[in-house]
Design a protein around this motif. Structure first.
Motif, PDB file in Angstrom:
ATOM      1  N   THR A  45     -13.314   9.560  -2.952  1.00  0.00           N
ATOM      2  CA  THR A  45     -12.899   8.238  -2.473  1.00  0.00           C
ATOM      3  C   THR A  45     -12.160   7.435  -3.540  1.00  0.00           C
ATOM      4  O   THR A  45     -12.095   6.209  -3.482  1.00  0.00           O
ATOM      5  N   THR A  46     -11.587   8.139  -4.512  1.00  0.00           N
ATOM      6  CA  THR A  46     -10.727   7.546  -5.533  1.00  0.00           C
ATOM      7  C   THR A  46      -9.272   7.823  -5.174  1.00  0.00           C
ATOM      8  O   THR A  46      -8.944   8.918  -4.704  1.00  0.00           O
ATOM      9  N   ASP A  47      -8.398   6.867  -5.389  1.00  0.00           N
ATOM     10  CA  ASP A  47      -6.969   7.072  -5.155  1.00  0.00           C
ATOM     11  C   ASP A  47      -6.425   8.034  -6.215  1.00  0.00           C
ATOM     12  O   ASP A  47      -6.484   7.748  -7.407  1.00  0.00           O
ATOM     13  N   HIS A  48      -5.872   9.170  -5.775  1.00  0.00           N
ATOM     14  CA  HIS A  48      -5.381  10.190  -6.695  1.00  0.00           C
ATOM     15  C   HIS A  48      -3.850  10.200  -6.826  1.00  0.00           C
ATOM     16  O   HIS A  48      -3.315  11.037  -7.562  1.00  0.00           O
ATOM     17  N   GLY A  79      -7.350   9.797  -1.323  1.00  0.00           N
ATOM     18  CA  GLY A  79      -8.338  10.540  -2.082  1.00  0.00           C
ATOM     19  C   GLY A  79      -8.348  11.987  -1.662  1.00  0.00           C
ATOM     20  O   GLY A  79      -7.320  12.647  -1.636  1.00  0.00           O
ATOM     21  N   PHE A  80      -9.522  12.526  -1.320  1.00  0.00           N
ATOM     22  CA  PHE A  80      -9.651  13.872  -0.781  1.00  0.00           C
ATOM     23  C   PHE A  80      -9.940  13.739   0.712  1.00  0.00           C
ATOM     24  O   PHE A  80     -11.069  13.481   1.120  1.00  0.00           O
ATOM     25  N   GLY A  81      -8.924  13.855   1.539  1.00  0.00           N
ATOM     26  CA  GLY A  81      -9.099  13.792   2.988  1.00  0.00           C
ATOM     27  C   GLY A  81      -9.318  12.409   3.547  1.00  0.00           C
ATOM     28  O   GLY A  81      -9.580  12.270   4.749  1.00  0.00           O
ATOM     29  N   VAL A  82      -9.227  11.367   2.727  1.00  0.00           N
ATOM     30  CA  VAL A  82      -9.423   9.994   3.194  1.00  0.00           C
ATOM     31  C   VAL A  82      -8.394   9.070   2.542  1.00  0.00           C
ATOM     32  O   VAL A  82      -7.939   9.315   1.423  1.00  0.00           O
ATOM     33  N   SER A  83      -8.043   8.011   3.263  1.00  0.00           N
ATOM     34  CA  SER A  83      -7.271   6.940   2.653  1.00  0.00           C
ATOM     35  C   SER A  83      -8.223   6.008   1.917  1.00  0.00           C
ATOM     36  O   SER A  83      -9.411   5.928   2.250  1.00  0.00           O
ATOM     37  N   VAL A  84      -7.708   5.307   0.910  1.00  0.00           N
ATOM     38  CA  VAL A  84      -8.506   4.394   0.101  1.00  0.00           C
ATOM     39  C   VAL A  84      -7.725   3.089  -0.048  1.00  0.00           C
ATOM     40  O   VAL A  84      -6.559   3.097  -0.453  1.00  0.00           O
ATOM     41  N   THR A 129      -6.430  -0.056  -1.786  1.00  0.00           N
ATOM     42  CA  THR A 129      -6.213  -0.361  -3.202  1.00  0.00           C
ATOM     43  C   THR A 129      -5.918  -1.835  -3.469  1.00  0.00           C
ATOM     44  O   THR A 129      -6.007  -2.286  -4.609  1.00  0.00           O
ATOM     45  N   ARG A 130      -5.542  -2.580  -2.420  1.00  0.00           N
ATOM     46  CA  ARG A 130      -5.166  -3.981  -2.637  1.00  0.00           C
ATOM     47  C   ARG A 130      -5.549  -4.799  -1.416  1.00  0.00           C
ATOM     48  O   ARG A 130      -5.340  -4.373  -0.286  1.00  0.00           O
ATOM     49  N   ARG A 131      -6.114  -5.972  -1.647  1.00  0.00           N
ATOM     50  CA  ARG A 131      -6.564  -6.808  -0.539  1.00  0.00           C
ATOM     51  C   ARG A 131      -5.443  -7.732  -0.086  1.00  0.00           C
ATOM     52  O   ARG A 131      -5.034  -8.632  -0.819  1.00  0.00           O
ATOM     53  N   ASP A 132      -4.939  -7.501   1.133  1.00  0.00           N
ATOM     54  CA  ASP A 132      -3.942  -8.411   1.685  1.00  0.00           C
ATOM     55  C   ASP A 132      -4.189  -8.675   3.167  1.00  0.00           C
ATOM     56  O   ASP A 132      -3.312  -9.115   3.890  1.00  0.00           O
ATOM     57  N   ASP A 133      -5.417  -8.381   3.625  1.00  0.00           N
ATOM     58  CA  ASP A 133      -5.814  -8.682   4.997  1.00  0.00           C
ATOM     59  C   ASP A 133      -7.330  -8.857   5.011  1.00  0.00           C
ATOM     60  O   ASP A 133      -8.022  -8.452   4.076  1.00  0.00           O
ATOM     61  N   VAL A 134      -7.844  -9.446   6.093  1.00  0.00           N
ATOM     62  CA  VAL A 134      -9.280  -9.703   6.193  1.00  0.00           C
ATOM     63  C   VAL A 134     -10.085  -8.419   6.023  1.00  0.00           C
ATOM     64  O   VAL A 134     -11.117  -8.391   5.343  1.00  0.00           O
ATOM     65  N   SER A 135      -9.600  -7.338   6.623  1.00  0.00           N
ATOM     66  CA  SER A 135     -10.388  -6.102   6.651  1.00  0.00           C
ATOM     67  C   SER A 135     -10.016  -5.117   5.557  1.00  0.00           C
ATOM     68  O   SER A 135     -10.663  -4.073   5.435  1.00  0.00           O
ATOM     69  N   LEU A 136      -9.003  -5.413   4.775  1.00  0.00           N
ATOM     70  CA  LEU A 136      -8.579  -4.483   3.729  1.00  0.00           C
ATOM     71  C   LEU A 136      -9.285  -4.828   2.422  1.00  0.00           C
ATOM     72  O   LEU A 136      -8.774  -5.569   1.586  1.00  0.00           O
ATOM     73  N   VAL A 137     -10.470  -4.270   2.262  1.00  0.00           N
ATOM     74  CA  VAL A 137     -11.295  -4.513   1.082  1.00  0.00           C
ATOM     75  C   VAL A 137     -11.083  -3.362   0.108  1.00  0.00           C
ATOM     76  O   VAL A 137     -11.276  -2.194   0.471  1.00  0.00           O
ATOM     77  N   PRO A 138     -10.665  -3.622  -1.131  1.00  0.00           N
ATOM     78  CA  PRO A 138     -10.476  -2.533  -2.093  1.00  0.00           C
ATOM     79  C   PRO A 138     -11.717  -1.649  -2.197  1.00  0.00           C
ATOM     80  O   PRO A 138     -12.841  -2.144  -2.290  1.00  0.00           O
ATOM     81  N   GLY A 139     -11.488  -0.356  -2.146  1.00  0.00           N
ATOM     82  CA  GLY A 139     -12.580   0.609  -2.169  1.00  0.00           C
ATOM     83  C   GLY A 139     -12.986   1.094  -0.790  1.00  0.00           C
ATOM     84  O   GLY A 139     -13.671   2.110  -0.670  1.00  0.00           O
ATOM     85  N   ARG A 140     -12.573   0.393   0.261  1.00  0.00           N
ATOM     86  CA  ARG A 140     -12.841   0.866   1.627  1.00  0.00           C
ATOM     87  C   ARG A 140     -12.107   2.175   1.854  1.00  0.00           C
ATOM     88  O   ARG A 140     -10.948   2.318   1.484  1.00  0.00           O
ATOM     89  N   PHE A 141     -12.778   3.146   2.449  1.00  0.00           N
ATOM     90  CA  PHE A 141     -12.153   4.448   2.679  1.00  0.00           C
ATOM     91  C   PHE A 141     -12.419   4.904   4.101  1.00  0.00           C
ATOM     92  O   PHE A 141     -13.375   4.474   4.748  1.00  0.00           O
ATOM     93  N   GLY A 142     -11.577   5.797   4.602  1.00  0.00           N
ATOM     94  CA  GLY A 142     -11.732   6.315   5.950  1.00  0.00           C
ATOM     95  C   GLY A 142     -10.441   6.921   6.435  1.00  0.00           C
ATOM     96  O   GLY A 142      -9.548   7.230   5.649  1.00  0.00           O
TER      97      GLY A 142
END
Length: 402
Positions: free
Chosen positions: A308-311, A333-338, A340-353
């Motif tokens: 879950t780290t941005d590679h 990351g590995f099979g997931v998006s991560v 990296t920058r908060r610019d919306d209500v739901s875009l919390v840095p570190g959120r992955f999926g």
């Protein structure tokens, strides 16, 4: 406020807004879940098909690209067992991929190539930097796209499925040059197809058997697989797509005649699974809990942190066209998006999926201790998030009440 830190009044707002998408006919129905601090709120709205039976909590959905995170976890299980190594050339297990050639230019002849500067590694497959993937251009614009279609490799949407066995699929794929040098840029999708074949080769088991024994059964994911058995088919939602100029939705994949009504020749590690909201919650909660769910540990904490780290480097993002603006606030990351920058209500840095192109979406957010899942069955027809997606994620985060 509930014990999970979600506002009951705001969850009602969530229901009302999402119900309007169903009332407008954008989707026949949906299942959505917001889980926080171990407490899950599930809402079921609409029907499994237009004019059909009510949607249910245990309705089965084609989760398409939400398969990719599961395939990545399976790969990391083998890495932890030292049966795979991240920086080892995959030709050790997939000798068909030795001595790769690379196109001089994406629109060039398949014979106009140069040698690959280095082998493809396991890490390249996990991070989609192997040098081959989805081409963001109209079908058949380039010779490489035509070759993929003629070989029936099915590298794009999961329908139609490839008719080939994993070994035959790989043999055909290996006749093609790479599009770009390994490690040069991020290219969507193909890495997960190859990981599925790699898992079979290394484990000595069919991909579905390995996933069932090592992930699905330990997590209690009893309804997840590459096909829907006859006794469960009445729980499968009908899948729709945009009908074009008419503006009406048309059936893309039905139930009795569904592509998923029988086991596939090629188990698609990129987009082949069906699942339910509770099954995927178990997976999403395991990832949120850094590899553990209940008494079961699927992966170690360091492995999940690595996944879950941005590679991607800034240079790789700059040349990796997916759709405009995608990498402005997101990495891979590995099979997931991560995020990296908060610019919306739901875009919390570190959120992955990740999302599925047939209308599904999942994310786990360590900062908010939150898992969100939205399941619909309308094929996405634009790189922009569809209305139900956009509203769901805003509504999930506005419900936080602490």
């Amino acid at each position: 406020m509930s014990t999970g830190g979600l506002s009951r009044a705001r969850l009602v707002r969530m229901h009302d807004v999402m119900a309007r998408h169903v009332e407008r006919g954008e989707v026949p129905g949906l299942v959505m879940l917001v889980g926080r601090r171990g407490e899950a709120h599930v809402d079921v709205i609409g029907e499994k098909a237009f004019g059909g039976e009510p949607m249910r909590r245990d309705t089965l959905f084609r989760i398409t690209s939400m398969t990719k995170p599961i395939t990545a976890v399976a790969t990391m299980i083998l890495v932890e067992e030292c049966r795979l190594w991240l920086d080892a050339p995959v030709e050790r297990w997939l000798p068909e991929l030795a001595d790769r050639r690379v196109l001089k230019r994406i629109d060039g002849s398949l014979e106009d190539t140069v040698p690959a500067q280095r082998p493809i590694t396991v890490r390249d497959l996990l991070t989609f930097r192997l040098g081959f993937g989805a081409v963001m251009a109209p079908p058949d614009r380039y010779p490489i796209q035509r070759a993929v279609r003629e070989l029936q490799l099915s590298l794009g949407p999961p329908k139609p499925a490839s008719p080939h066995s994993p070994d035959e699929w790989l043999r055909r794929f290996a006749t093609l040059p790479l599009m770009y040098q390994p490690g040069e840029r991020w290219l969507y999708n193909t890495g997960s197809h190859l990981l599925g074949v790699l898992i079979e080769r290394v484990s000595g088991q069919p991909l579905e058997t390995f996933l069932r024994e090592r992930i699905f059964e330990p997590l209690g994911m009893k309804d997840t697989g590459f096909s829907v058995p006859p006794e469960k088919q009445e729980r499968l939602a009908t899948c729709y797509a945009d009908g074009g100029e008419s503006g009406a939705l048309v059936i893309s994949d039905g139930v009795g005649d569904s592509q998923w009504s029988q086991p596939p020749a090629f188990p698609d590690g990129a987009a082949g699974l069906v699942s339910t909201v509770d099954d995927y919650l178990a997976f999403g909660q395991m990832m949120l809990n850094q590899g553990q769910h209940g008494r079961e540990r699927i992966l170690s904490r360091p492995s999940v942190e690595l996944m879950t780290t941005d590679h991607l480097t800034l240079e790789q993002k700059a040349v990796s066209g997916f759709f405009p603006g995608f990498f402005d606030n997101t990495g891979w990351g590995f099979g997931v998006s991560v995020v990296t920058r908060r610019d919306d209500v739901s875009l919390v840095p570190g959120r992955f999926g990740w999302d599925g192109g047939y209308g599904t979406s999942w994310a786990s957010d360590p900062q908010e201790d939150l898992v969100g899942i939205l399941l619909t069955q309308r094929v996405m027809d634009s790189p922009e998030p569809p209305g139900p997606f956009r509203d769901f994620w805003t509504l999930a985060y506005q419900a936080i009440d602490d």
